[in-house]
Scaffold this motif. Sequence first.
Motif, PDB file in Angstrom:
ATOM      1  N   HIS A  97       0.854  -1.193   0.000  1.00 15.58           N
ATOM      2  CA  HIS A  97       0.000   0.000   0.000  1.00 15.58           C
ATOM      3  C   HIS A  97       0.884   1.235   0.000  1.00 15.58           C
ATOM      4  O   HIS A  97       1.680   1.436   0.908  1.00 15.58           O
ATOM      5  CB  HIS A  97      -0.902  -0.015   1.229  1.00 15.58           C
ATOM      6  N   LEU A  98       0.731   2.014  -1.048  1.00 12.09           N
ATOM      7  CA  LEU A  98       1.596   3.192  -1.186  1.00 12.09           C
ATOM      8  C   LEU A  98       0.979   4.435  -0.558  1.00 12.09           C
ATOM      9  O   LEU A  98       1.672   5.387  -0.251  1.00 12.09           O
ATOM     10  CB  LEU A  98       1.853   3.477  -2.669  1.00 12.09           C
ATOM     11  N   GLY A  99      -0.292   4.439  -0.427  1.00  7.70           N
ATOM     12  CA  GLY A  99      -0.963   5.620   0.097  1.00  7.70           C
ATOM     13  C   GLY A  99      -2.440   5.334   0.147  1.00  7.70           C
ATOM     14  O   GLY A  99      -2.836   4.234   0.503  1.00  7.70           O
ATOM     15  N   PHE A 127       3.743  -2.167   3.677  1.00  4.96           N
ATOM     16  CA  PHE A 127       3.410  -0.754   3.570  1.00  4.96           C
ATOM     17  C   PHE A 127       4.624   0.045   3.129  1.00  4.96           C
ATOM     18  O   PHE A 127       5.762  -0.286   3.472  1.00  4.96           O
ATOM     19  CB  PHE A 127       2.941  -0.208   4.918  1.00  4.96           C
TER      20      PHE A 127
END
Lengths: 146, 146
Positions: free
Chosen positions: B76-78, B130
């Motif tokens: 998850h990048l953002g 993450f």
Amino acid sequence: MGTDRVAALVDSLRARGERITTARRALLTALAEAGDHRTAEELAAEVARVHPEVHRATIYRTLDTLRRLGVVEHTHLGHGPAVYHLADEPHQHLVCEDCGAVAEVPPTVFRPLERALARDYGFAVSSRHFALVGRCRECSQGRDAI
Amino acid sequence: MGTDRVAALVDSLRARGERITTARRALLTALAEAGDHRTAEELAAEVARVHPEVHRATIYRTLDTLRRLGVVEHTHLGHGPAVYHLADEPHQHLVCEDCGAVAEVPPTVFRPLERALARDYGFAVSSRHFALVGRCRECSQGRDAI
DNA sequence: GTTCTTGCAAAAGCTTTGCAGGAAG
DNA sequence: CTTCCTGCAAAGCTTTTGCAAGAAC
């Protein structure tokens, strides 16, 4: 205890020209009473106990406002909803992928990593926006593989 | 080039008794050709160019299957969708909160942090699930505050 | 032939948005 | 009185699920 903290937050917001509304005060109170992290849903339920008229959309909007003002932070622990907490006492989250336990660790643990990233990649770590996923002590002992 | 990689992956899946279907082979191909990370949506579009009948639900299910098999990881990048990539060549992601640039750094950078967390908290960091959020070199130079 | 996978459609979960009324200062 | 905030309703985006048909082995 929590009351003083809320009063101080309210004062600081007012000093910055921000309006103090029922929703904002109630949300700050819920956050201060929470101690640790809470989802928007949990905070909405807490606020609703005292002010049932506060809509969930307002919860999200107010949380975002407080975030922009630097009062609140939110973190993603995993695949569920984000969790929110007051921005004083910054900390990092460790979440166990087996039992879901969440531990909070002081940001100092990350200092060496942050320095290395700044030195080697010019990257300034600016937030504790995501948790670290792994396995807690208890779950590590019980089993070896997934 | 990518073809060999896909063939090797297919062989290893077959060796484990996994079925090789159109969707799986196409997804592995899309992942191998991607080079870096792709969202499920992007992968679905890529697969659809060759096999329009492959449904988006199948993309998600297949990605999850490949994840359980250790072939694929997602990060998850953002706030947007998760991004997927093949699990060989593990790496951590640094995402710039200003320009959205994503850098990949070798996992060795995190080794000291992982050791410290294991020693002090009994926590075994197990995944690069993450990204780390911060500001990249370019964006750090341009401006000082948010 | 048996078991696993897929397509479809529908829904779930979390969060955001447009708008008009209402409260804060 | 002006500006900002809120309630409501609706939709947005990403992802998951139940089911029956179909493909892999």
